[in-house]
Design a protein around this motif. Sequence first.
Motif, PDB file in Angstrom:
ATOM      1  N   VAL A  29       0.835  -1.193   0.000  1.00  0.00           N
ATOM      2  CA  VAL A  29       0.000   0.000   0.000  1.00  0.00           C
ATOM      3  C   VAL A  29       0.880   1.257   0.000  1.00  0.00           C
ATOM      4  O   VAL A  29       0.659   2.194  -0.775  1.00  0.00           O
ATOM      5  CB  VAL A  29      -0.933  -0.013   1.229  1.00  0.00           C
ATOM      6  N   PHE A  30       1.922   1.236   0.846  1.00  0.00           N
ATOM      7  CA  PHE A  30       2.845   2.377   0.900  1.00  0.00           C
ATOM      8  C   PHE A  30       3.495   2.608  -0.462  1.00  0.00           C
ATOM      9  O   PHE A  30       3.548   3.730  -0.966  1.00  0.00           O
ATOM     10  CB  PHE A  30       3.919   2.114   1.958  1.00  0.00           C
ATOM     11  N   LEU A  31       3.934   1.479  -1.048  1.00  0.00           N
ATOM     12  CA  LEU A  31       4.588   1.561  -2.355  1.00  0.00           C
ATOM     13  C   LEU A  31       3.635   2.146  -3.392  1.00  0.00           C
ATOM     14  O   LEU A  31       4.014   2.963  -4.228  1.00  0.00           O
ATOM     15  CB  LEU A  31       5.011   0.152  -2.773  1.00  0.00           C
ATOM     16  N   MET A  32       2.363   1.740  -3.315  1.00  0.00           N
ATOM     17  CA  MET A  32       1.376   2.230  -4.265  1.00  0.00           C
ATOM     18  C   MET A  32       1.220   3.741  -4.147  1.00  0.00           C
ATOM     19  O   MET A  32       1.137   4.451  -5.145  1.00  0.00           O
ATOM     20  CB  MET A  32       0.028   1.531  -4.038  1.00  0.00           C
ATOM     21  N   ILE A  33       1.205   4.217  -2.891  1.00  0.00           N
ATOM     22  CA  ILE A  33       1.079   5.663  -2.704  1.00  0.00           C
ATOM     23  C   ILE A  33       2.201   6.382  -3.413  1.00  0.00           C
ATOM     24  O   ILE A  33       2.012   7.422  -4.048  1.00  0.00           O
ATOM     25  CB  ILE A  33       1.106   6.033  -1.197  1.00  0.00           C
ATOM     26  N   TYR A 306      -5.917   8.218   0.479  1.00  0.00           N
ATOM     27  CA  TYR A 306      -5.830   7.608   1.809  1.00  0.00           C
ATOM     28  C   TYR A 306      -7.082   6.803   2.125  1.00  0.00           C
ATOM     29  O   TYR A 306      -7.017   5.771   2.796  1.00  0.00           O
ATOM     30  CB  TYR A 306      -5.577   8.673   2.880  1.00  0.00           C
ATOM     31  N   ALA A 307      -8.210   7.261   1.639  1.00  0.00           N
ATOM     32  CA  ALA A 307      -9.441   6.513   1.868  1.00  0.00           C
ATOM     33  C   ALA A 307      -9.387   5.161   1.165  1.00  0.00           C
ATOM     34  O   ALA A 307      -9.734   4.117   1.735  1.00  0.00           O
ATOM     35  CB  ALA A 307     -10.636   7.312   1.375  1.00  0.00           C
ATOM     36  N   VAL A 308      -8.906   5.161  -0.103  1.00  0.00           N
ATOM     37  CA  VAL A 308      -8.807   3.913  -0.863  1.00  0.00           C
ATOM     38  C   VAL A 308      -7.846   2.959  -0.163  1.00  0.00           C
ATOM     39  O   VAL A 308      -8.165   1.785   0.075  1.00  0.00           O
ATOM     40  CB  VAL A 308      -8.308   4.176  -2.300  1.00  0.00           C
ATOM     41  N   LEU A 309      -6.671   3.489   0.174  1.00  0.00           N
ATOM     42  CA  LEU A 309      -5.646   2.614   0.725  1.00  0.00           C
ATOM     43  C   LEU A 309      -6.026   2.092   2.108  1.00  0.00           C
ATOM     44  O   LEU A 309      -5.793   0.935   2.436  1.00  0.00           O
ATOM     45  CB  LEU A 309      -4.319   3.356   0.765  1.00  0.00           C
ATOM     46  N   GLY A 310      -6.670   2.944   2.910  1.00  0.00           N
ATOM     47  CA  GLY A 310      -7.133   2.488   4.218  1.00  0.00           C
ATOM     48  C   GLY A 310      -8.146   1.369   4.070  1.00  0.00           C
ATOM     49  O   GLY A 310      -8.089   0.359   4.780  1.00  0.00           O
ATOM     50  N   SER A 311      -9.056   1.516   3.111  1.00  0.00           N
ATOM     51  CA  SER A 311     -10.062   0.472   2.884  1.00  0.00           C
ATOM     52  C   SER A 311      -9.391  -0.824   2.457  1.00  0.00           C
ATOM     53  O   SER A 311      -9.729  -1.904   2.947  1.00  0.00           O
ATOM     54  CB  SER A 311     -11.044   0.901   1.795  1.00  0.00           C
ATOM     55  N   VAL A 312      -8.421  -0.715   1.521  1.00  0.00           N
ATOM     56  CA  VAL A 312      -7.726  -1.906   1.033  1.00  0.00           C
ATOM     57  C   VAL A 312      -7.061  -2.647   2.198  1.00  0.00           C
ATOM     58  O   VAL A 312      -7.184  -3.864   2.345  1.00  0.00           O
ATOM     59  CB  VAL A 312      -6.664  -1.529  -0.022  1.00  0.00           C
TER      60      VAL A 312
END
Lengths: 345, 337
Positions: A29-33, A306-312
Motif C-alpha cells: 500500500v505504501f509503495l502504491m502511494i 488515503y481513503a482507498v488505501l485504508g479500505s484496502v
Amino acid sequence: MSRARSYLWFFAKRLGTVVFALWSLGSLVFLMIKVIPGDEAQIAAGPDASPDQVALVRQRLGLDASVIVQYFRFWGRLLHGDLGTSITTFQPVLLDLERTLPSTLELVVVAMLINLSVSIPAGLIAAARRGGRTDGLFRVLAVILGGMPAFWLALMLQYLLAARYRLLPISGQNSYGMEPPRWTGVPTLDAIAAGNMASLLDALTYIVLPAAVLAVLYSTQIFRALRTSLLGVLESDFIMAVRAKGATERRVLIGHAFPNSINPVLTLAGTQLGAMIGAAVLVETVFARRGIGTYMFNAVAQKDMYAVLGSVLFIGAIVCLINLVVDVLQIVVDPRIRAAQFGRS
Amino acid sequence: MMMQPNPAGRPAPVPGEAPLLSVDNLCVSIRVDDRSVNIVDGVSFSIRRGERVALVGESGSGKSVTARALMRLERRMKATGSIVCDGRDILKLSDGEMRRVRGGTIGMVFQDPMSFLDPLRTIGDQIAETLRIRGVSRRDAERKALHILDELKVERAAERLTAYPHEFSGGMRQRVVLAMALIGDPRLLIADEPTTALDVRVQDQVLALLDEISRSRGLSVLFITHDLGIVAGFADRVMVMYAGSVVEDGDVYSTFAAPRHPYTRGLLDAVPRIDRDSDRLASIRGTPPHVFARPQGCPFHPRCDRAFERCVIERPVLRELGGMRVACHRPEPEAAR
C-alpha cells in the motif's frame, strides 16, 4: 509435544503468517502511494491550492523527508490506527471505515448465509439425482444465474419486487424513524440488542434484496463445487461400504458423502467472503447503502488516496482473518488434518 | 501360503436341506452406447448353510460384480435371473426391504480396508452404524461393537473405538471392516478379496480369524479371491469364473487334485511350486478377453490347448461331471497327471 502446546504452536504459526501478510499488504500500500502518479501534497491540498499552500501541506505531512523515513513514519501511524485523512469527508479514514464497514459486513454475512442455504441443499439434491431432471434444471439455472451481471439483476429485482409490487423497500438501510440506537453499527444486530422486533424486521426487509443479489453469483459457484465434490466422493469405496450396511440414501449422502465433500466448499467460501466485500460496491451503489463499497467507490472517483488505501488495508486484514477461520474449520472437520497438525489425537 | 487341500473338519452337507443362497441364471449387464453388455453372463450356483465357497478368477472375470450383485450394490448395472437368499428373491425386494438385507442377512467385507472406511468417522461409529441404522440405541450398539472387536482379538478395543481409520494398521482396519459386516449377525458373509491388500503375515492372521468366526457362528461364506493358496486352506468348495461365467464348480479337494476345465488346470499349473522341478514358470498363454470383446463359442477357446471346432461355435453349458460341474466340451481326463 503435549496437546496444548501443539495447539499453541499452531496458532502462533498461523498468527505469524497473518502478521507477515499484513506487513506485506501495508508495504505494498505504501509503495502504491509512492508509485501512483499524482503529487500527494497536491491532492491533499486540493486542486485550487497555490504552490505555497502545497509546499506547506508537503511539509506538514512530512512528505519532504526521505522515502525510508516516510516508510517508517507510515508504519508508525498505521500502528497507532492513523490511516490518514479523507479529502472528501475531511474525517480520519479510520472513523469513516468505522461508520461504513459494519453495514458492509452485515450485507456480506447475510449474503453468505443466503448463498450457503441455497447452494448446499441444491448441490446435495443435484448430486443425489445425478443425471436426472432436477440435476439438469439446477445446472442450467446455475449457468444462467452465474452469468447474470449483478448490477442488472439488482436493478431488475429492485424494479419488480420493490417498485412494481412494493414487497420490499427500494433502497437504504432503515425506514425513517426505525433506526435502532447505534451500538455495533450493524442495523440488524443493533435492533436485536435494543430488543426492538419491529426495527429488526424493518432492517431485514432492507437487507434481504441486496444480500440475495450479492449471493447469486457466489451460490452458483458453491453449488458447482459441492456437486462435483459430492459426485467424486459418492463414487468412492467407503460409500459402497456404507450402503452395504443397509444405510438409506439420505444417510449415505448427509452422514458420509457431505462431510467428505466439504473441504473444497470451505476453501471456496473463504475466498468468496473476501471477494464479496470487494463486489459489495455494485450492490451498495444500486441500493444506496452506506457501506465500504460505496465509500471506496466515491474515494476512487475523487482520487481520495488515503481513503482507498485504508479500505484496502482493512479488507486485507479481514481476508486474513477469514483464512484463519477456514483453516480452523478444516481442522475441526478432518481428523487426518488434525493428526498432521497436532500429532495423534 | 499352503497348497495342500484340506478337506478335514468341514461340515458335511445335509441332504434335502434348502441352500441358504441359490443363484439362478444371474446376468448383470451395463448399458454402453445404447448397447447392453453382460458382465456376468448366466451364473448359477448355490451355497449351503455353513458352507465356505471360494469364487476364483482373473481380474475382469466378473467375480466382484457377481458378489456385489448379490447385495444389489452395482447401481448402474441391471441384474436379471434370480438370487434367492434365506427364502427371499433379492432381485424382487423393494429398496426398503433390500436395505434390511444389507448388513442384516448378508454382510460384506471389502478388499482394501482403508478405502472402504469413512476417513472422518471414528471406528466405533462405523462399526455401530449397522445397528444404529436398525434403531438400536447408541449405548447398546457401542457395547456390541466393543464385543465384536473383542471377538476379533483387537487389543485395547475400548480405546480403539474412538480412533480414526488413519490411526490403524492394515490388519487392524481389515478387522474393523470385518466387525462392520459381522455386527448385524448375518447368515451369509461375502468377502471380496479381503486379504489381497495385506502382507502375507497379516493375511494369515485375518484368514485364521475368518475361519474361526465362520465356524463358530455357522456362517456361510462366499470368498472372492485370485489367490489359489487361500482357496486351498479356507474353502470347502471352489468355483472358477472366466469371462463372466462359472466354468468349473467342485469341492476343493477334487478340483485341486484333478481339475476338469482346462482353464482351472492352467491356473493351478501357474502356481509356482517348490516340490516340482521346472525351469520356467508355467502360464496360460494370451490374456483374458475384455468385457466388451468376449469371443463367440467357449470364451476360453482362443487360449485353450484342447480347443476344437465345436468350442469356436457353441458355448458350453455347466454340466454335472463326476460330482463336479464343468462347462467344457472336452474336459480334462478324470485322473489327470
